[in-house]
Design a protein around this motif. Structure first.
Motif, PDB file in Angstrom:
ATOM      1  N   MET A 154     -37.468  49.587  43.964  1.00 17.03           N
ATOM      2  CA  MET A 154     -36.905  48.917  45.133  1.00 17.03           C
ATOM      3  C   MET A 154     -36.566  47.467  44.822  1.00 17.03           C
ATOM      4  SD  MET A 154     -39.009  50.348  48.418  1.00 17.03           S
ATOM      5  CE  MET A 154     -38.913  52.077  48.896  1.00 17.03           C
ATOM      6  N   ALA A 155     -37.409  46.822  43.985  1.00 17.37           N
ATOM      7  CA  ALA A 155     -37.134  45.437  43.606  1.00 17.37           C
ATOM      8  C   ALA A 155     -35.852  45.343  42.792  1.00 17.37           C
ATOM      9  CB  ALA A 155     -38.310  44.870  42.807  1.00 17.37           C
ATOM     10  N   GLY A 156     -35.634  46.317  41.902  1.00 15.24           N
ATOM     11  CA  GLY A 156     -34.392  46.332  41.131  1.00 15.24           C
ATOM     12  C   GLY A 156     -33.177  46.523  42.019  1.00 15.24           C
ATOM     13  N   ALA A 157     -33.310  47.413  43.016  1.00 18.62           N
ATOM     14  CA  ALA A 157     -32.216  47.614  43.967  1.00 18.62           C
ATOM     15  C   ALA A 157     -31.966  46.345  44.771  1.00 18.62           C
ATOM     16  CB  ALA A 157     -32.536  48.780  44.893  1.00 18.62           C
ATOM     17  N   ALA A 158     -33.050  45.682  45.192  1.00 18.86           N
ATOM     18  CA  ALA A 158     -32.904  44.437  45.947  1.00 18.86           C
ATOM     19  C   ALA A 158     -32.233  43.364  45.110  1.00 18.86           C
ATOM     20  CB  ALA A 158     -34.275  43.957  46.421  1.00 18.86           C
ATOM     21  N   ALA A 159     -32.577  43.307  43.802  1.00 25.39           N
ATOM     22  CA  ALA A 159     -31.941  42.334  42.919  1.00 25.39           C
ATOM     23  C   ALA A 159     -30.438  42.592  42.809  1.00 25.39           C
ATOM     24  CB  ALA A 159     -32.592  42.379  41.536  1.00 25.39           C
ATOM     25  N   THR A 160     -30.062  43.863  42.747  1.00 23.86           N
ATOM     26  CA  THR A 160     -28.636  44.199  42.663  1.00 23.86           C
ATOM     27  C   THR A 160     -27.921  43.876  43.966  1.00 23.86           C
ATOM     28  OG1 THR A 160     -29.153  45.972  41.106  1.00 23.86           O
ATOM     29  CG2 THR A 160     -27.005  46.044  42.168  1.00 23.86           C
ATOM     30  N   ARG A 161     -28.549  44.208  45.098  1.00 23.27           N
ATOM     31  CA  ARG A 161     -27.934  43.844  46.385  1.00 23.27           C
ATOM     32  C   ARG A 161     -27.807  42.325  46.504  1.00 23.27           C
ATOM     33  NH1 ARG A 161     -31.577  47.738  48.464  1.00 23.27           N
ATOM     34  NH2 ARG A 161     -32.887  46.060  49.270  1.00 23.27           N
ATOM     35  N   GLY A 162     -28.828  41.604  46.006  1.00 24.35           N
ATOM     36  CA  GLY A 162     -28.755  40.149  46.025  1.00 24.35           C
ATOM     37  C   GLY A 162     -27.596  39.640  45.200  1.00 24.35           C
TER      38      GLY A 162
ATOM     39  N   GLN B  47     -44.313  41.601  52.393  1.00 27.19           N
ATOM     40  CA  GLN B  47     -44.408  41.191  50.997  1.00 27.19           C
ATOM     41  C   GLN B  47     -43.161  41.598  50.216  1.00 27.19           C
ATOM     42  OE1 GLN B  47     -48.086  43.093  49.855  1.00 27.19           O
ATOM     43  NE2 GLN B  47     -49.333  41.313  50.388  1.00 27.19           N
ATOM     44  N   ALA B  48     -42.678  42.819  50.447  1.00 21.73           N
ATOM     45  CA  ALA B  48     -41.476  43.277  49.749  1.00 21.73           C
ATOM     46  C   ALA B  48     -40.263  42.425  50.122  1.00 21.73           C
ATOM     47  CB  ALA B  48     -41.212  44.752  50.082  1.00 21.73           C
ATOM     48  N   GLY B  49     -40.134  42.116  51.414  1.00 20.80           N
ATOM     49  CA  GLY B  49     -39.016  41.278  51.849  1.00 20.80           C
ATOM     50  C   GLY B  49     -39.109  39.871  51.303  1.00 20.80           C
ATOM     51  N   THR B  50     -40.325  39.326  51.281  1.00 19.72           N
ATOM     52  CA  THR B  50     -40.515  37.974  50.752  1.00 19.72           C
ATOM     53  C   THR B  50     -40.168  37.911  49.270  1.00 19.72           C
ATOM     54  OG1 THR B  50     -42.270  37.551  52.355  1.00 19.72           O
ATOM     55  CG2 THR B  50     -42.172  36.093  50.442  1.00 19.72           C
ATOM     56  N   LYS B  51     -40.594  38.919  48.526  1.00 17.83           N
ATOM     57  CA  LYS B  51     -40.272  38.964  47.100  1.00 17.83           C
ATOM     58  C   LYS B  51     -38.763  39.056  46.895  1.00 17.83           C
ATOM     59  CE  LYS B  51     -41.012  41.591  42.860  1.00 17.83           C
ATOM     60  NZ  LYS B  51     -41.668  42.776  42.232  1.00 17.83           N
TER      61      LYS B  51
ATOM     62  N   THR C  92     -34.594  40.128  35.919  1.00 14.93           N
ATOM     63  CA  THR C  92     -35.519  39.405  35.043  1.00 14.93           C
ATOM     64  C   THR C  92     -36.530  38.608  35.864  1.00 14.93           C
ATOM     65  OG1 THR C  92     -33.799  39.224  33.340  1.00 14.93           O
ATOM     66  CG2 THR C  92     -35.676  37.719  33.173  1.00 14.93           C
ATOM     67  N   VAL C  93     -36.041  37.952  36.907  1.00 12.54           N
ATOM     68  CA  VAL C  93     -36.945  37.201  37.789  1.00 12.54           C
ATOM     69  C   VAL C  93     -37.954  38.134  38.440  1.00 12.54           C
ATOM     70  CG1 VAL C  93     -37.081  35.809  39.891  1.00 12.54           C
ATOM     71  CG2 VAL C  93     -35.272  35.375  38.229  1.00 12.54           C
ATOM     72  N   SER C  94     -37.474  39.274  38.944  1.00  8.88           N
ATOM     73  CA  SER C  94     -38.350  40.244  39.600  1.00  8.88           C
ATOM     74  C   SER C  94     -39.387  40.796  38.622  1.00  8.88           C
ATOM     75  CB  SER C  94     -37.510  41.385  40.178  1.00  8.88           C
ATOM     76  OG  SER C  94     -38.321  42.349  40.801  1.00  8.88           O
ATOM     77  N   PHE C  95     -38.956  41.078  37.401  1.00 10.24           N
ATOM     78  CA  PHE C  95     -39.875  41.579  36.374  1.00 10.24           C
ATOM     79  C   PHE C  95     -40.943  40.545  36.053  1.00 10.24           C
ATOM     80  CE2 PHE C  95     -40.833  41.664  31.764  1.00 10.24           C
ATOM     81  CZ  PHE C  95     -41.536  42.853  31.712  1.00 10.24           C
ATOM     82  N   GLY C  96     -40.552  39.286  35.978  1.00 12.74           N
ATOM     83  CA  GLY C  96     -41.516  38.221  35.714  1.00 12.74           C
ATOM     84  C   GLY C  96     -42.549  38.106  36.813  1.00 12.74           C
ATOM     85  N   VAL C  97     -42.097  38.238  38.068  1.00 11.60           N
ATOM     86  CA  VAL C  97     -43.019  38.163  39.199  1.00 11.60           C
ATOM     87  C   VAL C  97     -44.024  39.313  39.157  1.00 11.60           C
ATOM     88  CG1 VAL C  97     -43.179  38.324  41.714  1.00 11.60           C
ATOM     89  CG2 VAL C  97     -41.413  36.906  40.666  1.00 11.60           C
ATOM     90  N   ALA C  98     -43.575  40.498  38.743  1.00 17.07           N
ATOM     91  CA  ALA C  98     -44.461  41.661  38.699  1.00 17.07           C
ATOM     92  C   ALA C  98     -45.433  41.608  37.523  1.00 17.07           C
ATOM     93  CB  ALA C  98     -43.624  42.940  38.616  1.00 17.07           C
ATOM     94  N   THR C  99     -45.012  40.994  36.417  1.00 14.07           N
ATOM     95  CA  THR C  99     -45.825  40.992  35.200  1.00 14.07           C
ATOM     96  C   THR C  99     -46.812  39.843  35.154  1.00 14.07           C
ATOM     97  OG1 THR C  99     -43.951  41.997  34.029  1.00 14.07           O
ATOM     98  CG2 THR C  99     -45.693  41.054  32.679  1.00 14.07           C
TER      99      THR C  99
ATOM    100  N   THR D 289     -30.274  53.422  48.494  1.00 10.43           N
ATOM    101  CA  THR D 289     -31.713  53.156  48.529  1.00 10.43           C
ATOM    102  C   THR D 289     -32.512  54.344  48.010  1.00 10.43           C
ATOM    103  OG1 THR D 289     -31.426  51.669  50.419  1.00 10.43           O
ATOM    104  CG2 THR D 289     -33.632  52.540  50.030  1.00 10.43           C
ATOM    105  N   ALA D 290     -32.142  55.544  48.458  1.00 11.55           N
ATOM    106  CA  ALA D 290     -32.829  56.750  47.974  1.00 11.55           C
ATOM    107  C   ALA D 290     -32.643  56.901  46.469  1.00 11.55           C
ATOM    108  CB  ALA D 290     -32.293  57.980  48.709  1.00 11.55           C
ATOM    109  N   GLY D 291     -31.440  56.634  46.005  1.00 11.76           N
ATOM    110  CA  GLY D 291     -31.169  56.737  44.572  1.00 11.76           C
ATOM    111  C   GLY D 291     -31.956  55.732  43.760  1.00 11.76           C
ATOM    112  N   SER D 292     -32.102  54.518  44.278  1.00 10.30           N
ATOM    113  CA  SER D 292     -32.840  53.489  43.539  1.00 10.30           C
ATOM    114  C   SER D 292     -34.320  53.839  43.424  1.00 10.30           C
ATOM    115  CB  SER D 292     -32.670  52.127  44.225  1.00 10.30           C
ATOM    116  OG  SER D 292     -33.312  52.116  45.495  1.00 10.30           O
ATOM    117  N   ALA D 293     -34.906  54.360  44.515  1.00  8.07           N
ATOM    118  CA  ALA D 293     -36.323  54.731  44.479  1.00  8.07           C
ATOM    119  C   ALA D 293     -36.559  55.873  43.499  1.00  8.07           C
ATOM    120  CB  ALA D 293     -36.792  55.118  45.874  1.00  8.07           C
ATOM    121  N   ALA D 294     -35.686  56.882  43.536  1.00  7.19           N
ATOM    122  CA  ALA D 294     -35.837  58.028  42.635  1.00  7.19           C
ATOM    123  C   ALA D 294     -35.624  57.618  41.181  1.00  7.19           C
ATOM    124  CB  ALA D 294     -34.847  59.125  43.026  1.00  7.19           C
ATOM    125  N   ALA D 295     -34.604  56.804  40.930  1.00  6.86           N
ATOM    126  CA  ALA D 295     -34.321  56.372  39.563  1.00  6.86           C
ATOM    127  C   ALA D 295     -35.428  55.482  39.019  1.00  6.86           C
ATOM    128  CB  ALA D 295     -32.977  55.635  39.517  1.00  6.86           C
ATOM    129  N   GLY D 296     -35.980  54.614  39.882  1.00  6.58           N
ATOM    130  CA  GLY D 296     -37.064  53.753  39.440  1.00  6.58           C
ATOM    131  C   GLY D 296     -38.295  54.546  39.051  1.00  6.58           C
TER     132      GLY D 296
END
Length: 481
Positions: free
Chosen positions: A32-40, A231-235, A309-316, A380-387
């Protein structure tokens, strides 16, 4: 010697895969974070941020800021100025054509609206000027009307209706065009707020639709889901803002050139060209072809990579922190990082592919907002399944190469004085483990064991708590005897 000198006590316990409070797995959350990054990234490309670094970049920033202000007020806005039509309006708001001019002084601002012969160039348009300059520009426009330099207008009083004050000042426009200041951060926050709300809604619905465990408290479960959605929206919001700030840098512009070169190689093949055209059309909401499509997708891909990359850094980062204090092994950090990276990229790819295909399919049966909503659901469904799928594939690959993950030691820091008190008692391993588990949360009220220094009163209270528990154990032994 300080009584709080640290010892390290190890206890066995499996380090399980984290599941966030929302009920989403790490892979789903990162997808979902990757999808949000792409929408952003798609939100960013609705602006003219690629021109902010130019000499007149503050003018483009002013256009975007004022257009965003109109959108937030519920007005119909069309930024037709992106087509660069000579003497055409920069945007049309509720049918009114607007030309934006931003210079340091009222005289300089008005001068930009006249040609080399001193004749006003935008007869059917309203002139938008920086906040704080309107009165000065109106007076000078009235003078120009008296001098006959405004075709079709003879009444100087009409200067009032010909000049519009923008929402941003000249200084604010300059700030918005540059990274690392309050004005640009606020502007970026407004750009990404809708994406953050969408991300929160998706996370809330995704978990809310799941069947809770039979023993789960409904009120507590709903609270957890709501907290997780926030939390998801804030991220998503923070990731979008950070991406927008980084896109303004020189490094991002250089990355765009590299990505564009790669896409040009891709578009040489017919299939690659069709994919690029389809993605660009889905992003812009209209047909885009050729070089324009390649340039647009290059900027989209660049912004998506930065956001991911930013999202990955926040998660790691939290996992690295756990490893530094011994709560996780570096092997586990590597495993989690690889899975997080894969699920993030999977979410990006899943959103892009599914939203694009959904847009194309919806365009054949519906138009307008309905098509956008359906395409968003499909994406959204595709992003969750692919992730989730990407993370599982990487996990299988790691297990195949280096073996499956085994339970590891969790490190628990115990102060030396507590070790001394426990050593004086003949406790079984199970009794000692249970006692430590019971004591540490209570003792943390007086002192955190990862820092030195404590007052003597707190120290005595802590020792008293331990003594009470030891007495309880001694009494239990006497009773059993």
């Amino acid at each position: 010697m300080n009584d709080f000198t640290h010892n390290v006590s190890l206890r066995l316990g499996p380090v399980t895969r984290r599941t966030v409070r929302t009920g989403l797995s790490d892979a789903e959350a990162e997808g979902m974070a990757g999808a949000a990054a792409t929408r952003g990234a798609w939100c960013i490309q609705q602006t003219q941020i690629g021109k902010y670094h130019t000499r007149s970049g503050h003018g483009f920033a002013a256009e975007d800021a004022n257009a965003l202000g109109d959108l937030l007020k519920g007005r119909r806005v069309s930024q037709v100025g992106k087509s660069n039509t000579l003497s055409g309006p920069d945007r049309i708001v509720n049918g009114i054509k607007i030309q934006t001019k931003y210079c340091r002084t009222p005289s300089a601002t008005l001068k930009e609206a006249f040609d080399s012969a001193g004749i006003y160039r935008y007869g059917d348009q309203v002139l938008e000027v920086p906040r704080g300059q309107r009165s000065g520009v109106v007076g000078k426009m009235a003078d120009a009307i008296r001098e006959g330099r405004v075709p079709g207008v003879t009444d100087p009083a009409k200067a009032e209706s010909m000049v519009l004050e923008g929402r941003a000042s000249y200084i604010q426009a300059k700030h918005i065009s540059r990274p690392g200041n309050i004005d640009s951060l606020l502007f970026d926050s407004k750009i990404h707020i809708a994406n953050a709300v969408l991300t929160s809604g998706v996370a809330f619905v995704a978990v809310g639709c799941r069947k809770p465990p039979p023993t789960a408290d409904k009120k507590s479960a709903l609270c957890d889901v709501a907290i997780g959605a926030v939390q998801a929206g804030t991220k998503s919001l923070l990731t979008g803002v950070a991406t927008s700030q980084l896109v303004r840098t020189r490094l991002a512009r250089q990355a765009t050139v590299i990505v564009r070169s790669g896409l040009k190689q891709t578009t040489r093949a017919g299939a690659g060209r069709r994919v690029v055209n389809a993605v660009a059309s889905a992003s812009c909401g209209k047909a885009v072809r050729g070089i324009a499509a390649t340039n647009h997708v290059a900027r989209l891909l660049r912004s998506s990579i930065i956001g991911s990359t930013v999202s990955f850094g926040v998660a790691t980062a939290p996992n690295i922190g756990r490893a530094l204090v011994g709560r996780m092994t570096w092997s586990q950090v590597g495993r989690r990082g690889a899975e997080s990276f894969a699920s993030n990229l999977g979410g990006m790819a899943g959103w892009t592919a599914c939203f694009t295909l959904g847009s194309m399919a919806c365009a054949t049966v519906m138009t307008g907002g309905g098509a956008l909503v359906v395409a968003t659901i499909i994406g959204t469904a595709g992003s969750a399944a692919a992730g989730e799928g990407s993370a599982r594939l990487v996990r299988l690959g790691i297990n195949k190469c280096v073996g499956t993950e085994t339970p590891s030691l969790q490190v628990e820091v115990v102060p030396a004085w507590l070790e001394t008190m426990l050593a004086q008692q003949r406790l079984s391993p199970s009794e000692r483990h249970a006692l430590i588990q019971r004591l540490l949360p209570q003792l943390n009220r007086y002192r955190r064991f990862d820092r030195l220094g404590v007052d003597s009163e707190a120290f005595e209270k802590a020792k008293s708590i331990v003594s009470d528990h030891l007495d309880e154990i001694a009494n239990e032994r006497c009773v059993s005897c």
